[in-house]
Design an enzyme around this catalytic site. Structure first.
Site, mmCIF file in Angstrom:
data_model
loop_
_atom_site.group_PDB
_atom_site.id
_atom_site.type_symbol
_atom_site.label_atom_id
_atom_site.label_comp_id
_atom_site.label_asym_id
_atom_site.label_seq_id
_atom_site.Cartn_x
_atom_site.Cartn_y
_atom_site.Cartn_z
ATOM 1 C CG ASP A 274 37.111 -66.248 -74.388
ATOM 2 O OD1 ASP A 274 37.196 -65.569 -73.349
ATOM 3 O OD2 ASP A 274 36.042 -66.388 -75.026
ATOM 4 C CG HIS B 281 38.790 -69.147 -77.988
ATOM 5 N ND1 HIS B 281 37.961 -70.094 -77.442
ATOM 6 C CD2 HIS B 281 38.043 -68.015 -78.111
ATOM 7 C CE1 HIS B 281 36.759 -69.566 -77.249
ATOM 8 N NE2 HIS B 281 36.793 -68.310 -77.647
ATOM 9 C CG HIS C 222 38.233 -63.685 -79.155
ATOM 10 N ND1 HIS C 222 38.438 -63.274 -77.851
ATOM 11 C CD2 HIS C 222 37.171 -64.536 -79.097
ATOM 12 C CE1 HIS C 222 37.568 -63.856 -77.056
ATOM 13 N NE2 HIS C 222 36.780 -64.610 -77.781
ATOM 14 C CG HIS D 150 34.004 -65.683 -80.255
ATOM 15 N ND1 HIS D 150 34.563 -66.700 -79.520
ATOM 16 C CD2 HIS D 150 33.966 -66.137 -81.537
ATOM 17 C CE1 HIS D 150 34.861 -67.717 -80.316
ATOM 18 N NE2 HIS D 150 34.514 -67.394 -81.538
ATOM 19 C CG HIS E 207 34.432 -65.811 -70.207
ATOM 20 N ND1 HIS E 207 33.094 -65.543 -70.379
ATOM 21 C CD2 HIS E 207 34.987 -65.775 -71.440
ATOM 22 C CE1 HIS E 207 32.845 -65.354 -71.669
ATOM 23 N NE2 HIS E 207 33.982 -65.485 -72.339
ATOM 24 C CG ASP F 56 31.533 -63.685 -75.444
ATOM 25 O OD1 ASP F 56 32.044 -63.809 -76.571
ATOM 26 O OD2 ASP F 56 31.807 -64.457 -74.499
ATOM 27 C CG HIS F 57 35.503 -61.544 -75.784
ATOM 28 N ND1 HIS F 57 36.337 -61.462 -74.701
ATOM 29 C CD2 HIS F 57 34.889 -62.758 -75.682
ATOM 30 C CE1 HIS F 57 36.240 -62.570 -73.976
ATOM 31 N NE2 HIS F 57 35.364 -63.362 -74.559
#
Length: 298
Positions: free
Chosen positions: A167, A142, A86, A88, A206, A90-91
């Site tokens: 996530d 998400h 996805h 975001h 995570h 942090d990905h």
């Protein structure tokens, strides 16, 4: 206890941990999965086809750590592609950097908002790289265009498939509903993920495992779910010893994850207590939304 794992992010000790994980968990398999802890609590992954000396990486938000992890295993294996769950940061936030480091690398994903994307994938679309067969599964909740990757080694039909859930599904938990709703998350967990073989290995986005299991324990007593309490102790010991809690499995999650147990009295009774006029049993979608709101405040 988590600190002992996180503080070792990609130093020499952690590289040794990676090697032990790699060879211990993959010694009889042709397709090998190497988790790389990045950004404090994110998991990036290398999925490796050793025979063809090729790898893909999933959500490499810190590319240099992912590349260093691969180099610690082999200097012959090359990264062919990025698969992003996805958009975001942090990905997806390392995609442009890895494109700079590895020329002509391909970046796949299900959302045009993904940094550096070169090809948008559709539901059930299959990409083949070496002996790796990567199937995209849509799982909006998400985010509105979150996807999962179900991967198998075509040369090893007896080997368990692996699903990379970003996530959407965590060990013992699920992601927040930033752009979706409980119905979508229920569909992702029960009708997409939950329909896979119980032996399917689960690699999450995570290292939230202990916190998720602590929440699960707040819903189910040891008399309700002894497996949950045993699993919590196992994960706590792993983290204390600097080990990963991945992989889980679909069967394991059905035993310990409250978001995949919304149809059971030990979970839905919490909903009924707050909603006494509801049907009994209540709609599991409503139960999922309720316990997700409890987790948001936990």
């Amino acid at each position: 206890m988590i600190k002992s794992l996180l503080n070792n992010n990609i130093n020499l000790k952690n590289l040794n941990n990676l090697k032990r994980f790699y060879f211990k968990n993959n010694k009889i398999n042709k397709m090998k999965v190497l988790p790389v802890l990045v950004n404090n609590d994110n998991y990036s992954y290398l999925v490796i086809d050793e025979k063809n000396k090729i790898a893909i990486t999933i959500d490499p938000c810190e590319p240099n750590k992912v590349i260093s992890a691969l180099s610690s295993i082999s200097n012959e294996i090359k990264i062919d592609s990025v698969f992003t769950t996805h958009h975001h940061w942090d990905h997806a936030g390392g995609n442009n950097e890895i494109k700079r480091i590895i020329k002509d690398i391909k970046v796949y994903g299900g959302d045009e908002r993904i940094e550096g994307i070169t090809k948008k994938l559709e539901n059930d679309e299959i990409i083949k790289i070496g002996s790796l067969k990567i199937k995209t599964l849509n799982a909006p909740a998400h985010t509105k265009a979150h996807v999962l990757y179900l991967i198998e080694d075509e040369n090893e039909p007896s080997q368990n498939e692996s699903i990379f859930t970003g996530d959407t599904l965590f060990i013992g938990g699920c992601g927040r509903l930033f752009e979706g709703n409980p119905e979508q998350m229920y569909n992702a967990l029960y009708n997409v993920i939950g329909k896979l073989s119980n032996d399917t290995l689960v690699y999450v986005g995570h290292e939230y495992t202990l916190k998720n299991l602590e929440f699960a324990k707040s819903l189910e007593s040891i008399n309700d779910n002894k497996e949950l309490y045993n699993f919590y102790d196992q994960c706590k010991e792993k983290l204390t010893n600097g080990k990963f809690t991945v992989p889980s499995s679909i069967g394991q999650e059905k035993q310990i994850n409250p978001f995949m147990r919304c149809h059971l009295p030990s979970i839905y009774n919490h909903y009924l207590k707050e909603n006494p006029t509801s049907t009994n049993p209540p709609p599991p979608i409503d139960v999922l939304g309720f316990i997700r709101s409890l987790k948001d405040k936990f």
